[in-house]
Write a protein that holds these residues in place. Structure first.
Motif, PDB file in Angstrom:
ATOM      1  N   LEU A   1      13.816  13.554  21.597  1.00  7.31           N
ATOM      2  CA  LEU A   1      14.140  12.121  21.558  1.00  7.31           C
ATOM      3  C   LEU A   1      13.986  11.605  20.125  1.00  7.31           C
ATOM      4  N   ASP A   2      15.029  10.955  19.636  1.00 16.06           N
ATOM      5  CA  ASP A   2      14.980  10.473  18.254  1.00 16.06           C
ATOM      6  C   ASP A   2      14.273   9.136  18.144  1.00 16.06           C
ATOM      7  N   LEU A   3      13.262   9.097  17.291  1.00 15.01           N
ATOM      8  CA  LEU A   3      12.587   7.828  17.013  1.00 15.01           C
ATOM      9  C   LEU A   3      13.272   7.167  15.823  1.00 15.01           C
ATOM     10  N   PRO A   4      13.206   5.838  15.748  1.00 14.86           N
ATOM     11  CA  PRO A   4      13.725   5.189  14.537  1.00 14.86           C
ATOM     12  C   PRO A   4      12.900   5.624  13.316  1.00 14.86           C
ATOM     13  N   PRO A   5      13.417   5.403  12.107  1.00 10.68           N
ATOM     14  CA  PRO A   5      12.676   5.853  10.918  1.00 10.68           C
ATOM     15  C   PRO A   5      11.348   5.129  10.745  1.00 10.68           C
ATOM     16  N   LYS A   6      10.448   5.744   9.983  1.00  9.48           N
ATOM     17  CA  LYS A   6       9.263   5.000   9.541  1.00  9.48           C
ATOM     18  C   LYS A   6       9.231   5.041   8.016  1.00  9.48           C
ATOM     19  N   VAL A   7       8.878   3.919   7.419  1.00  5.64           N
ATOM     20  CA  VAL A   7       8.903   3.767   5.973  1.00  5.64           C
ATOM     21  C   VAL A   7       7.495   3.406   5.522  1.00  5.64           C
ATOM     22  N   GLU A   8       6.926   4.219   4.651  1.00  4.91           N
ATOM     23  CA  GLU A   8       5.550   3.959   4.230  1.00  4.91           C
ATOM     24  C   GLU A   8       5.526   3.571   2.761  1.00  4.91           C
ATOM     25  N   SER A   9       4.782   2.543   2.434  1.00  4.64           N
ATOM     26  CA  SER A   9       4.665   2.188   1.019  1.00  4.64           C
ATOM     27  C   SER A   9       3.252   1.752   0.688  1.00  4.64           C
ATOM     28  N   VAL A  10       2.867   2.022  -0.565  1.00  7.29           N
ATOM     29  CA  VAL A  10       1.550   1.607  -1.045  1.00  7.29           C
ATOM     30  C   VAL A  10       1.732   0.267  -1.737  1.00  7.29           C
ATOM     31  N   HIS A  11       0.883  -0.673  -1.371  1.00  9.23           N
ATOM     32  CA  HIS A  11       0.982  -2.014  -1.939  1.00  9.23           C
ATOM     33  C   HIS A  11      -0.251  -2.250  -2.816  1.00  9.23           C
ATOM     34  N   TYR A  12      -0.047  -2.306  -4.128  1.00 11.55           N
ATOM     35  CA  TYR A  12      -1.185  -2.433  -5.050  1.00 11.55           C
ATOM     36  C   TYR A  12      -1.590  -3.893  -5.240  1.00 11.55           C
ATOM     37  N   CYS A  13      -2.889  -4.138  -5.243  1.00 12.39           N
ATOM     38  CA  CYS A  13      -3.424  -5.490  -5.395  1.00 12.39           C
ATOM     39  C   CYS A  13      -4.353  -5.515  -6.606  1.00 12.39           C
ATOM     40  N   ASP A  14      -4.343  -6.619  -7.339  1.00 15.54           N
ATOM     41  CA  ASP A  14      -5.270  -6.776  -8.454  1.00 15.54           C
ATOM     42  C   ASP A  14      -6.491  -7.572  -8.008  1.00 15.54           C
ATOM     43  N   MET A  15      -7.646  -7.190  -8.510  1.00 16.57           N
ATOM     44  CA  MET A  15      -8.861  -7.954  -8.202  1.00 16.57           C
ATOM     45  C   MET A  15      -8.807  -9.308  -8.902  1.00 16.57           C
ATOM     46  N   THR A  16      -9.459 -10.284  -8.318  1.00  9.45           N
ATOM     47  CA  THR A  16      -9.639 -11.543  -9.035  1.00  9.45           C
ATOM     48  C   THR A  16     -10.713 -11.307 -10.107  1.00  9.45           C
ATOM     49  N   GLU A  17     -10.823 -12.238 -11.031  1.00 11.98           N
ATOM     50  CA  GLU A  17     -11.743 -12.055 -12.151  1.00 11.98           C
ATOM     51  C   GLU A  17     -13.186 -11.879 -11.685  1.00 11.98           C
ATOM     52  N   GLU A  18     -13.604 -12.757 -10.772  1.00 13.78           N
ATOM     53  CA  GLU A  18     -14.997 -12.693 -10.308  1.00 13.78           C
ATOM     54  C   GLU A  18     -15.246 -11.420  -9.487  1.00 13.78           C
ATOM     55  N   GLN A  19     -14.249 -11.049  -8.696  1.00 17.65           N
ATOM     56  CA  GLN A  19     -14.345  -9.826  -7.897  1.00 17.65           C
ATOM     57  C   GLN A  19     -14.498  -8.605  -8.811  1.00 17.65           C
ATOM     58  N   GLU A  20     -13.703  -8.573  -9.872  1.00 20.04           N
ATOM     59  CA  GLU A  20     -13.739  -7.446 -10.794  1.00 20.04           C
ATOM     60  C   GLU A  20     -15.090  -7.359 -11.512  1.00 20.04           C
ATOM     61  N   LYS A  21     -15.636  -8.510 -11.857  1.00 19.47           N
ATOM     62  CA  LYS A  21     -16.931  -8.545 -12.523  1.00 19.47           C
ATOM     63  C   LYS A  21     -17.991  -7.914 -11.610  1.00 19.47           C
ATOM     64  N   ARG A  22     -18.002  -8.325 -10.347  1.00 16.87           N
ATOM     65  CA  ARG A  22     -18.967  -7.757  -9.384  1.00 16.87           C
ATOM     66  C   ARG A  22     -18.754  -6.264  -9.213  1.00 16.87           C
ATOM     67  N   TYR A  23     -17.481  -5.903  -9.131  1.00 18.04           N
ATOM     68  CA  TYR A  23     -17.144  -4.497  -8.914  1.00 18.04           C
ATOM     69  C   TYR A  23     -17.678  -3.642 -10.068  1.00 18.04           C
TER      70      TYR A  23
ATOM     71  N   TYR B   1       2.398  -0.605   5.397  1.00 18.92           N
ATOM     72  CA  TYR B   1       1.906  -0.986   4.076  1.00 18.92           C
ATOM     73  C   TYR B   1       0.461  -0.553   3.952  1.00 18.92           C
ATOM     74  N   LYS B   2       0.187   0.224   2.935  1.00 17.49           N
ATOM     75  CA  LYS B   2      -1.198   0.590   2.647  1.00 17.49           C
ATOM     76  C   LYS B   2      -1.640  -0.265   1.457  1.00 17.49           C
ATOM     77  N   PHE B   3      -2.671  -1.078   1.655  1.00 18.02           N
ATOM     78  CA  PHE B   3      -3.139  -1.970   0.589  1.00 18.02           C
ATOM     79  C   PHE B   3      -4.211  -1.268  -0.245  1.00 18.02           C
ATOM     80  N   ILE B   4      -3.938  -1.151  -1.536  1.00 19.06           N
ATOM     81  CA  ILE B   4      -4.846  -0.430  -2.442  1.00 19.06           C
ATOM     82  C   ILE B   4      -5.182  -1.345  -3.625  1.00 19.06           C
TER      83      ILE B   4
END
Length: 242
Positions: free
Chosen positions: A1-23, A195-198
């Protein structure tokens, strides 16, 4: 049985300034702490602190409120997730949202409540699993299903969804694929988009690199956090904390 396609993508996010400082502060603390441990006790006896450090950094990459309830700032990843969801909801799509952190799901829950958006929810403590599934599958007005990885990895048929969000990278990519397959299975009529959020410049990006370079190892051996940490060499650990 044929399934419809699946499309995977990585979605890159930037930290906010305060978040980055803590990190960055947390990263340099753990880097020194872990290296000292490895020097004194060897790598095998340092696995608990390695896991502790990596987990804190992963939580900060998601949202600092996961480890500090009094954090007032924003999270770059949450802003991206909210923007994407807004688009998809207004386009009439249904979305599965997976995280391995129940605390991350609760932050998303709060955001949805503020916006007055209804959702279905499932984690390990949910007793009415089937009614949450039925709600999502059958009710047009419920467009979002929040699911913890441990609770939702297998056995759920969620073909009403055509989008899958993976909020944080998992130790084992095969388990990630299982999550996508909750939607991509018999009965699915539409293309399924994952969507994979990184978070950029974070341990999440480094985990992805490790997974790619050690794909065979990961697919066979890595079932949980402990086995992930056991598989790391000193160089791997340094790379994750770089």
């Amino acid at each position: 049985l044929d399934l419809p396609p699946k499309v995977e993508s990585v979605h890159y996010c930037d930290m906010t300034e305060e978040q980055e400082k803590r990190y960055e502060e947390t990263k340099s603390y753990y880097r020194n702490f872990i290296l000292e441990h490895i020097e004194n006790d060897g790598i095998a006896k340092s696995q608990i602190v390695v896991l502790q450090g990596l987990t804190q950094l992963r939580q900060l990459a998601n949202h600092p409120r996961m480890i500090d309830e009094n954090y007032e700032g924003e999270s770059g990843k949450l802003e991206e997730i909210e923007a994407r969801l807004e688009e998809l909801i207004s386009g009439g799509h249904k979305v599965l949202i997976f995280s391995q952190f129940v605390r991350h799901l609760s932050i998303i829950q709060q955001s949805l409540k503020v916006k007055g958006i209804s959702y279905a929810y499932l984690d390990g403590s949910t007793t009415n699993r089937q009614s949450q599934v039925a709600l999502f599958q059958q009710d047009e007005s419920i467009q979002i299903f929040l699911i913890s990885l441990k609770a939702g990895g297998v056995g759920l048929n969620l073909t009403a969804a055509d989008y899958v969000f993976i909020l944080d990278p998992w130790w084992n990519p095969a388990i990630e694929a299982q999550a996508t397959d909750r939607a991509h299975r018999i009965g699915q009529q539409k293309t399924v988009f994952t969507y994979k959020f990184i978070t950029r410049n974070s341990v999440e990006e480094k985990i992805l690199e490790l997974q790619r370079s050690k794909q065979k190892l990961f697919n066979n051996l890595i079932t949980n956090e402990e086995s992930f940490v056991k598989s790391l060499s000193k160089d791997d650990i340094l790379a994750l904390l770089s």
